[in-house]
Every structure is written in C-alpha cells, then in structure tokens.
Design an enzyme around this catalytic site. Structure first.
Site, PDB file in Angstrom:
ATOM      1  N   GLU A 167       0.829  -1.207   0.000  1.00 44.14           N
ATOM      2  CA  GLU A 167       0.000   0.000   0.000  1.00 44.14           C
ATOM      3  C   GLU A 167       0.865   1.259   0.000  1.00 44.14           C
ATOM      4  O   GLU A 167       1.077   1.879   1.049  1.00 44.14           O
ATOM      5  CB  GLU A 167      -0.959   0.008   1.198  1.00 44.14           C
ATOM      6  N   GLU A 259      -6.667  -7.145  -1.273  1.00 42.88           N
ATOM      7  CA  GLU A 259      -7.060  -6.942   0.116  1.00 42.88           C
ATOM      8  C   GLU A 259      -8.379  -6.186   0.171  1.00 42.88           C
ATOM      9  O   GLU A 259      -8.554  -5.183  -0.520  1.00 42.88           O
ATOM     10  CB  GLU A 259      -5.970  -6.144   0.855  1.00 42.88           C
TER      11      GLU A 259
END
Length: 342
Positions: A167, A259
């Site tokens: 991320e 995710e």
C-alpha cells in the site's frame, strides 16, 4: 488501511494438536492449480494456462510476525478443503517487527507457507507488505533481496504471484512506477513466468484516497508485461466512488483486489455486508480476483476467527470458530468456481 502496529508480540508458531491423516486430502481431487496451471495476464484478465479468464478467491494472512500460530496444518487444510479457497496471500510485513528485524526468519517463514499452500493445490500471493513509510523506494534494497531469495527458492512452481508493494501512500504514481520498473526485472531474471502485482497510489486505491484516479495509471502504465495492478477497499468506509473506480479501472487495466474487508478502513467496526456484496458482484461479473483481510484471530471484526481460537485450536472447519465476517466470507469463497474446463 487495516494495519495498526499495536499487535501482540512474542508469539510462537505452534503445530496442531491433531496429526493430519493425509499429506494433502485435496490433492486427490481437482485443485485450483491442477485445473488452471501457470497463470498469466491476457488483456485485462487473469488467465489460466489455456488462455481462459478466471477469478481466484481466497484469504490473506495477517502479518506473519504477529499471527503465525493461526497458520497451521489444520487451519490451512480448512482453508483449502472446507472453505475451498483458490489462493492464499502471505503477508510479510517489512517494518512493524517484520522482515527488516530478521530477514532470514521471515524469508524462511514465507517459503514454508508458500510450500504448504502449494501442497494443498492453492495459488500463493507473495505480499511484500510495505505500509509505513509509504514510499516503496525506502525498502528497495530489502525488496531486491527478499524477492531474489523467494524467486530462487520457488521459481519451479507454477502457482506463484508476486505482490511487490502492498500500500504505497504519500507518493506520486510515477514514484511507484519507477520502483516497480526496478523490482520486476529482479524477479523476472529468476522467474520469468509468474504474474507480478503492482500497488497503486494512496493505499492501493488507484489514487482515490488522495483525490486522484485510475487515469494516471492508464495513461502511464508500468513498462512490463504480465502484470496486474492492485486495488484495496473496506466496504464500510469506501463507498460508491471507490466502487465506480474499481469498475472503470478493471475495464482498462488488469486488476487484482489483493485486500478488502467488510468493515471500515481499519478493519474494525460494523460489517457492511450489503456494500460488500455489491463489490463481490462486480468482481464476479468482471472476473476480478480477490483475497479478503484476514485469516487470523485478531481482536478486530475483520479477522475471521474468534479471538483466542489460534491459541487453543479445536476444529478449524465449519462456522463455529468464526466471527460474523468469517462466516460471511467463507460462504462466498465456498461457492463453486466457474473455472473454464476447456
């Protein structure tokens, strides 16, 4: 999004109390890997060895520095055989007590989990879980070593996908792209066939969380083939704007949702199953593969197992050990895959 550092320390990996009766009960049947073989990106889709688009559905581990005791032969048997998962995402955190503290240990742990998933006929996403700092270049040298070691160990396997930056945040897309264009050749020089998954801006939101959008990736793609771009969402926080971004992006780019959760962006709070189902319907319709966060007994609502399950495991199968989010996601992973047979 869903990752705080206030996690239990000093965990040790424990085996299951009961011995496995077979080395691989699912291997006798058709597994996701035996059915589909080496995956590759074709157009905007993830395709099997025959060039047919497929959708993988499965689970992400929590950080392996915190919850390795949730990843046992029994829990992985349940994931493969009871949940009928296609894919396991192995999340090796870089910071927060992860890889940088003991590279050898965390590389060996990742290799062990890769092998255990392989033994059960599942695909494996090797997740380089960089979170803070948000610039993937901060971990470039460690990433080179990690992926070199992992690829050398697993290059003969046909079930690996490499996720090179979990991320990214606080950095431009061009900065993320330059990192990808340095790491991808490191992997490809060893494992030329495996798809590579590239994180996107603003916590893998295609920039939406920082006021941007997928067009910056569409207009300036990574210079590499056989890659996909990642998108993460948490349904109680990320609403229609995010859903629309995912839909548009998947029409223009190969996307893998590595995710997501049914809760807020921290993986906690109330479950919004209705909004989550809208995402799952879109992903089914467009054959966007996904892994849910997360396969642990963390106290947050997004962890599938009831708190304490991994310390005193009984049976891992069925719904008894699961929180509501676990019951919901297991039911959706268990529905039959629509893998093409031709």
């Amino acid at each position: 999004m869903s990752h705080q550092s206030a996690e239990p320390a000093g965990r040790s990996t424990s085996g299951d109390a009961t011995a496995r009766t077979t080395t691989d009960a699912r291997a006798a049947a058709d597994t996701p890997v035996s059915l589909n073989g080496q995956l590759r990106v074709c157009g905007t889709k993830l395709c099997n060895s025959r060039g047919n688009p497929i959708q993988l559905r499965g689970m992400s581990t929590h950080g392996t520095q915190w919850y390795p005791h949730c990843l046992t032969s029994g829990s992985l048997d349940a994931l493969a055989q009871d949940w009928k998962a296609d894919v396991l995402r192995v999340s090796t955190y870089v910071q927060e007590g992860g890889y940088e503290t003991n590279p050898t240990h965390f590389t060996n742990l990742a290799n062990s989990l890769i092998q255990q998933a392989t033994d059960r006929g599942m695909y494996v996403i090797v997740d380089w879980h960089m979170l803070t700092p948000g610039d993937p270049h901060a971990n470039l040298s460690n990433a080179r070593k990690f992926f070199t070691d992992i690829a050398n160990r697993n290059k003969a396997k046909n079930n690996i996908l490499y996720e090179i930056a979990n991320e990214p945040s606080g950095v431009s897309w061009s900065r993320i792209k330059s990192y990808a264009e340095q790491i991808i050749p490191t992997i490809r020089n060893i494992d030329s066939d495996a798809p590579v998954l590239v994180g996107t801006r603003a916590w893998s939101s295609f920039g939406v969380s920082e006021g941007a959008g997928e067009s910056e990736v569409v207009n300036n793609p990574v210079r590499a083939s056989n890659i996909m771009y990642t998108f993460h969402f948490y349904a109680d926080s990320h609403r229609d704007e995010y859903l629309a971004t995912l839909s548009r992006a998947a029409d223009a780019l190969p996307v893998f949702v590595t995710e997501f959760g049914t809760q807020n962006y921290a993986g906690e709070g109330n479950n919004d199953f209705a909004m989550s189902q809208r995402y799952l319907d879109l992903m089914a319709n467009k054959k966007i593969s996904w892994t849910n966060w997360n396969f642990s007994d963390d106290h947050r609502t997004g962890a599938v197992f009831k708190t304490g399950t991994c310390d005193n495991p009984g049976s891992w199968v069925g719904t008894a050990p699961l929180k509501p989010a676990g019951v919901w996601i297991r039911e959706r992973i268990r529905t039959p895959d629509t893998f093409p047979v031709g």
